[in-house]
Design a protein around this motif. Structure first.
Motif, mmCIF file in Angstrom:
data_model
loop_
_atom_site.group_PDB
_atom_site.id
_atom_site.type_symbol
_atom_site.label_atom_id
_atom_site.label_comp_id
_atom_site.label_asym_id
_atom_site.label_seq_id
_atom_site.Cartn_x
_atom_site.Cartn_y
_atom_site.Cartn_z
ATOM 1 N N ARG A 112 0.774 -1.240 -0.122
ATOM 2 C CA ARG A 112 0.062 0.142 -0.021
ATOM 3 C C ARG A 112 1.002 1.131 -0.194
ATOM 4 N NH1 ARG A 112 -3.352 -0.468 4.361
ATOM 5 N NH2 ARG A 112 -5.028 -1.575 3.339
ATOM 6 N N LEU A 114 1.470 5.666 0.305
ATOM 7 C CA LEU A 114 0.911 6.695 1.254
ATOM 8 C C LEU A 114 0.156 7.551 0.350
ATOM 9 C CD1 LEU A 114 4.013 7.631 3.292
ATOM 10 C CD2 LEU A 114 1.775 6.484 4.098
ATOM 11 N N GLY A 147 4.705 3.867 9.266
ATOM 12 C CA GLY A 147 3.637 2.672 9.761
ATOM 13 C C GLY A 147 3.755 2.346 11.278
ATOM 14 N N GLY A 148 2.619 1.541 11.653
ATOM 15 C CA GLY A 148 2.526 1.342 13.054
ATOM 16 C C GLY A 148 2.351 -0.263 13.255
ATOM 17 N N GLY A 149 2.383 -0.923 12.255
ATOM 18 C CA GLY A 149 1.937 -2.335 12.517
ATOM 19 C C GLY A 149 2.916 -3.363 12.560
ATOM 20 N N ASP A 150 2.894 -4.424 12.553
ATOM 21 C CA ASP A 150 3.955 -5.369 12.919
ATOM 22 C C ASP A 150 5.133 -5.420 11.824
ATOM 23 O OD1 ASP A 150 3.499 -7.045 15.175
ATOM 24 O OD2 ASP A 150 1.883 -8.228 13.874
ATOM 25 N N SER A 151 4.701 -5.383 10.498
ATOM 26 C CA SER A 151 5.719 -4.862 9.342
ATOM 27 C C SER A 151 6.851 -3.910 9.994
ATOM 28 C CB SER A 151 4.936 -4.768 8.198
ATOM 29 O OG SER A 151 4.493 -6.121 7.884
ATOM 30 N N ALA A 152 5.977 -2.579 9.915
ATOM 31 C CA ALA A 152 6.918 -1.496 10.147
ATOM 32 C C ALA A 152 7.773 -1.583 11.378
ATOM 33 C CB ALA A 152 5.900 -0.087 10.231
ATOM 34 N N HIS A 170 4.579 7.316 12.917
ATOM 35 C CA HIS A 170 3.016 6.786 12.844
ATOM 36 C C HIS A 170 1.984 7.727 13.019
ATOM 37 C CE1 HIS A 170 0.015 3.796 13.580
ATOM 38 N NE2 HIS A 170 -0.043 3.626 15.037
ATOM 39 N N ARG A 171 0.730 7.540 12.679
ATOM 40 C CA ARG A 171 -0.268 8.454 12.390
ATOM 41 C C ARG A 171 -1.217 8.388 13.863
ATOM 42 N NH1 ARG A 171 -4.271 5.553 8.148
ATOM 43 N NH2 ARG A 171 -4.720 3.844 9.215
ATOM 44 N N ARG A 172 -0.920 7.722 14.763
ATOM 45 C CA ARG A 172 -1.437 7.689 16.133
ATOM 46 C C ARG A 172 -0.300 7.416 17.276
ATOM 47 N NH1 ARG A 172 -4.892 2.837 17.230
ATOM 48 N NH2 ARG A 172 -3.631 1.765 15.836
ATOM 49 N N ARG A 176 -0.565 -0.501 16.360
ATOM 50 C CA ARG A 176 -1.126 -1.722 16.128
ATOM 51 C C ARG A 176 -0.417 -3.007 16.224
ATOM 52 N NH1 ARG A 176 -5.727 -2.269 12.662
ATOM 53 N NH2 ARG A 176 -5.785 -0.025 12.646
ATOM 54 N N PHE A 237 5.593 1.000 5.480
ATOM 55 C CA PHE A 237 5.101 -0.283 5.487
ATOM 56 C C PHE A 237 3.716 -0.184 6.044
ATOM 57 C CE2 PHE A 237 9.691 -0.771 6.529
ATOM 58 C CZ PHE A 237 9.982 -1.664 5.394
ATOM 59 N N VAL A 238 2.750 0.407 5.243
ATOM 60 C CA VAL A 238 1.304 0.805 5.800
ATOM 61 C C VAL A 238 0.390 -0.099 5.396
ATOM 62 C CG1 VAL A 238 1.790 3.135 5.923
ATOM 63 C CG2 VAL A 238 1.170 2.519 3.741
ATOM 64 N N GLY A 239 0.724 -1.327 5.201
ATOM 65 C CA GLY A 239 -0.225 -2.612 4.993
ATOM 66 C C GLY A 239 0.046 -2.863 3.408
ATOM 67 N N TYR A 240 -0.640 -4.156 3.120
ATOM 68 C CA TYR A 240 -0.615 -4.714 1.898
ATOM 69 C C TYR A 240 -1.948 -4.750 1.184
ATOM 70 C CZ TYR A 240 4.161 -6.384 2.955
ATOM 71 O OH TYR A 240 5.520 -6.474 3.136
HETATM 72 P P1 NAP Z 1 -1.050 -3.482 9.056
HETATM 73 O O1 NAP Z 1 -1.274 -4.503 10.352
HETATM 74 O O2 NAP Z 1 -2.229 -3.406 8.385
HETATM 75 O O3 NAP Z 1 -0.650 -2.308 9.767
HETATM 76 C C1 NAP Z 1 -0.399 -1.119 8.808
HETATM 77 C C2 NAP Z 1 0.232 0.349 9.684
HETATM 78 O O4 NAP Z 1 -0.106 1.348 8.659
HETATM 79 C C3 NAP Z 1 -1.155 0.613 10.778
HETATM 80 O O5 NAP Z 1 -0.271 1.133 11.870
HETATM 81 C C4 NAP Z 1 -1.701 1.863 10.183
HETATM 82 O O6 NAP Z 1 -2.102 2.766 11.120
HETATM 83 C C5 NAP Z 1 -0.801 2.305 9.117
HETATM 84 N N1 NAP Z 1 -1.235 3.139 7.868
HETATM 85 C C6 NAP Z 1 -2.247 2.191 6.971
HETATM 86 N N2 NAP Z 1 -2.556 3.473 6.154
HETATM 87 C C7 NAP Z 1 -1.866 4.303 6.399
HETATM 88 C C8 NAP Z 1 -1.603 5.792 5.864
HETATM 89 N N3 NAP Z 1 -2.439 6.117 4.692
HETATM 90 N N4 NAP Z 1 -0.951 6.683 6.234
HETATM 91 C C9 NAP Z 1 -0.226 6.303 7.519
HETATM 92 N N5 NAP Z 1 -0.341 5.253 8.076
HETATM 93 C C10 NAP Z 1 -1.129 4.150 7.566
HETATM 94 O O7 NAP Z 1 0.051 -3.886 8.177
HETATM 95 P P2 NAP Z 1 1.512 -4.870 8.387
HETATM 96 O O8 NAP Z 1 2.301 -4.346 9.431
HETATM 97 O O9 NAP Z 1 2.050 -4.863 7.123
HETATM 98 O O10 NAP Z 1 0.786 -6.132 8.591
HETATM 99 C C11 NAP Z 1 0.009 -7.000 7.906
HETATM 100 C C12 NAP Z 1 -0.347 -8.226 8.525
HETATM 101 O O11 NAP Z 1 0.494 -9.139 8.633
HETATM 102 C C13 NAP Z 1 -0.943 -8.090 9.924
HETATM 103 O O12 NAP Z 1 -1.843 -8.886 10.233
HETATM 104 C C14 NAP Z 1 0.303 -8.479 10.825
HETATM 105 O O13 NAP Z 1 -0.033 -8.832 12.144
HETATM 106 C C15 NAP Z 1 1.034 -9.644 10.138
HETATM 107 N N6 NAP Z 1 2.304 -9.495 10.064
HETATM 108 C C16 NAP Z 1 2.774 -10.232 11.027
HETATM 109 C C17 NAP Z 1 4.186 -10.381 11.420
HETATM 110 C C18 NAP Z 1 4.640 -11.611 12.368
HETATM 111 O O14 NAP Z 1 3.682 -12.146 12.995
HETATM 112 N N7 NAP Z 1 5.754 -11.628 12.572
HETATM 113 C C19 NAP Z 1 4.862 -9.674 10.569
HETATM 114 C C20 NAP Z 1 4.574 -8.673 9.662
HETATM 115 C C21 NAP Z 1 3.192 -8.652 9.481
HETATM 116 P P3 NAP Z 1 -3.299 2.511 12.089
HETATM 117 O O15 NAP Z 1 -2.578 1.342 13.178
HETATM 118 O O16 NAP Z 1 -3.387 3.837 12.781
HETATM 119 O O17 NAP Z 1 -4.390 1.841 11.123
#
Ligand code: NAP
Length: 308
Positions: A112, A114, A147-152, A170-172, A176, A237-240
Motif C-alpha cells: 500500500r 501513502l 507505519g505502526g503495524g508488525d511490519s513497520a 506513525h499516525r497515532r 497496531r 510499511f502501511v499494509g498490503y
Molecule cells: P497492518 O497491520 O495493516 O498495519 C499497517 C499500519 O500502517 C498501521 O499501523 C496503520 O495505522 C498504518 N497505515 C495504514 N495506512 C496508512 C496511511 N495511509 N498513512 C499512514 N499510516 C497508515 O500491516 P502490516 O504491518 O504490514 O501487517 C499485515 C499483517 O501481517 C498483519 O496482520 C500483521 O500482524 C501481519 N504481520 C505479522 C508479522 C509477524 O507475525 N511476525 C510480521 C509482519 C506482519 P493504524 O494503526 O492507525 O491503522
C-alpha cells in the motif's frame, strides 16, 4: 484446453510455470503487466540464492522469464473474470477466454502506498517498501520508517543493523503491532519516534532528503531530515493490498489473503494459490518460488488422479 493456467507472472507464477512445463503439462501464464511482480521494481536483489551484486530486479525477472518461456506459454493480458467451480476452469481476459484443468493463482500483493507528493519521484531513490531487500544500501544513514503495524516495527528493528538511527513515523500514539514487538522497539536505543504524525510530502533532489510531517493533534507542520544534511532512507510499511478481488466470491479468504494448505490447495478442487497472495508468514522471493514449485507438483498429482 490447457492443463494449467497460472494467473500472475511474479517469481511464484514463473516457478510454477517452470515446474509444470518441465512435467510436460500444457501451461499458460497470464501476466497483466510486466513479469517479475514486485521484484521487477527492486533495484538490486542480494537475498536470492545465486543473485549477486550485479543482479538487478529487472534483470533477474528477465532471466526467470527466459528460462520459464522454454517450457510454458506466456501471454500479456488482464484477467477480468474467472469461473473456477466446475471441473473445467474458465479464465476470461481482456482479449479472450481460456480453459484449463487447473488454475494456479499468483496475483501477488502490492505494498500500500501513502499517495503523497514525492513518493513516486523518489521510489528507489531513497524510498523503499522492503527492508530485507534494500536495508544494506542505507548503511550509516538516518532512516525513517512509516507505519505502526508488525511490519513497520519489525522492519524498523531489522534496519537498526544498518542505520545510524531509525525514526518511526506513525499516525497515532498507539501501535497496531503486537505488544512484544512494541516493547522491543521502545527498548532499542537506536529507535526514535514521531507519533501522531502523518507524512504530507517527501522532498529531495536526486535522492530523498527530508519528510514533511503534520501533527494530527496540533496541526503543526515540521520537516525531518538527516542529522547531518544528506540522503535519508524512507521505508513505508502501511499494509498490503493482496490482489484477490476477482476470487472473492469463490475462494476462502482470511485477513485479505487466500487460504491454502501446505500443498498450496485452496478450498476449490483444482485451484491453487502461491506467493504473496497466499496467507502465510514470510513474504520473500525465495518463499514465493518455493510455493510455485509445490503448487506445480501438487497440481500434477491432481491431474494424474482425475480424468477429463
Ligand atoms: P497492518 O497491520 O495493516 O498495519 C499497517 C499500519 O500502517 C498501521 O499501523 C496503520 O495505522 C498504518 N497505515 C495504514 N495506512 C496508512 C496511511 N495511509 N498513512 C499512514 N499510516 C497508515 O500491516 P502490516 O504491518 O504490514 O501487517 C499485515 C499483517 O501481517 C498483519 O496482520 C500483521 O500482524 C501481519 N504481520 C505479522 C508479522 C509477524 O507475525 N511476525 C510480521 C509482519 C506482519 P493504524 O494503526 O492507525 O491503522
Amino acid at each position: 484446453m490447457y492443463d494449467i493456467i497460472i494467473i500472475g507472472g511474479g517469481p511464484a507464477g514463473l516457478t510454477a510455470g517452470l515446474y509444470a512445463g518441465r512435467s510436460n503439462l500444457k501451461t499458460l501464464i497470464i501476466e497483466k503487466d510486466v513479469v517479475g511482480g514486485q521484484i521487477s521494481s527492486t533495484a538490486f536483489v542480494e537475498n536470492y540464492p545465486g543473485s549477486i551484486e550485479d543482479a538487478t530486479g529487472m534483470g533477474l525477472s528477465e532471466r526467470m522469464l527466459e528460462q520459464t518461456s522454454k517450457f510454458a506459454e506466456v501471454k500479456y493480458e488482464n484477467v477480468k473474470e474467472v469461473d473456477l467451480e466446475g471441473k473445467t476452469k474458465k479464465v476470461t481476459t481482456s482479449k479472450g477466454e481460456y480453459e484449463a484443468k487447473v488454475v494456479i493463482i499468483s496475483t501477488g500483493a502490492s505494498h500500500r502506498k501513502l499517495g503523497v507528493s514525492g513518493e513516486e519521484e523518489f521510489a528507489n531513490k531513497g524510498i523503499s517498501y522492503c527492508a530485507t531487500c534494500d536495508g544494506p544500501f542505507f548503511t550509516g544513514l538516518d532512516i525513517f520508517v512509516v507505519g505502526g503495524g508488525d511490519s513497520a516495527l519489525e522492519e524498523a528493528i531489522y534496519l537498526t543493523k544498518f542505520a545510524k538511527s531509525v525514526t518511526i513515523i506513525h499516525r497515532r500514539d498507539e501501535f497496531r503491532a503486537s505488544g512484544y514487538v512494541v516493547d522491543r522497539v521502545k527498548e532499542n536505543p537506536k529507535i526514535k519516534f514521531e507519533l501522531d504524525s502523518v507524512v504530507k510530502e517527501i522532498k529531495g533532489d536526486r535522492e530523498a532528503k527530508s519528510i514533511v510531517l503534520e501533527n494530527t493533534k496540533t496541526g503543526e507542520i515540521k520537516e525531518v531530515k538527516a542529522e547531518e544534511d544528506g540522503p535519508i532512507g524512507v521505508f513505508i510499511f502501511v499494509g498490503y493490498l493482496p490482489q484477490t478481488k476477482i476470487f472473492e466470491n469463490v475462494l476462502e479468504i482470511k485477513d485479505g489473503y487466500i487460504d491454502t494448505d501446505e500443498d498450496m490447495k485452496t478450498n476449490v478442487e483444482g485451484v491453487f494459490a502461491v506467493g504473496d497472495v497466499r496467507r502465510k508468514k514470510v513474504r520473500q522471493m525465495v518463499t514465493a518460488a518455493a510455493d510455485g514449485c509445490i503448487a506445480a507438483i501438487s497440481a500434477n498429482k491432481y491431474l494424474e488422479n482425475n480424468q477429463w
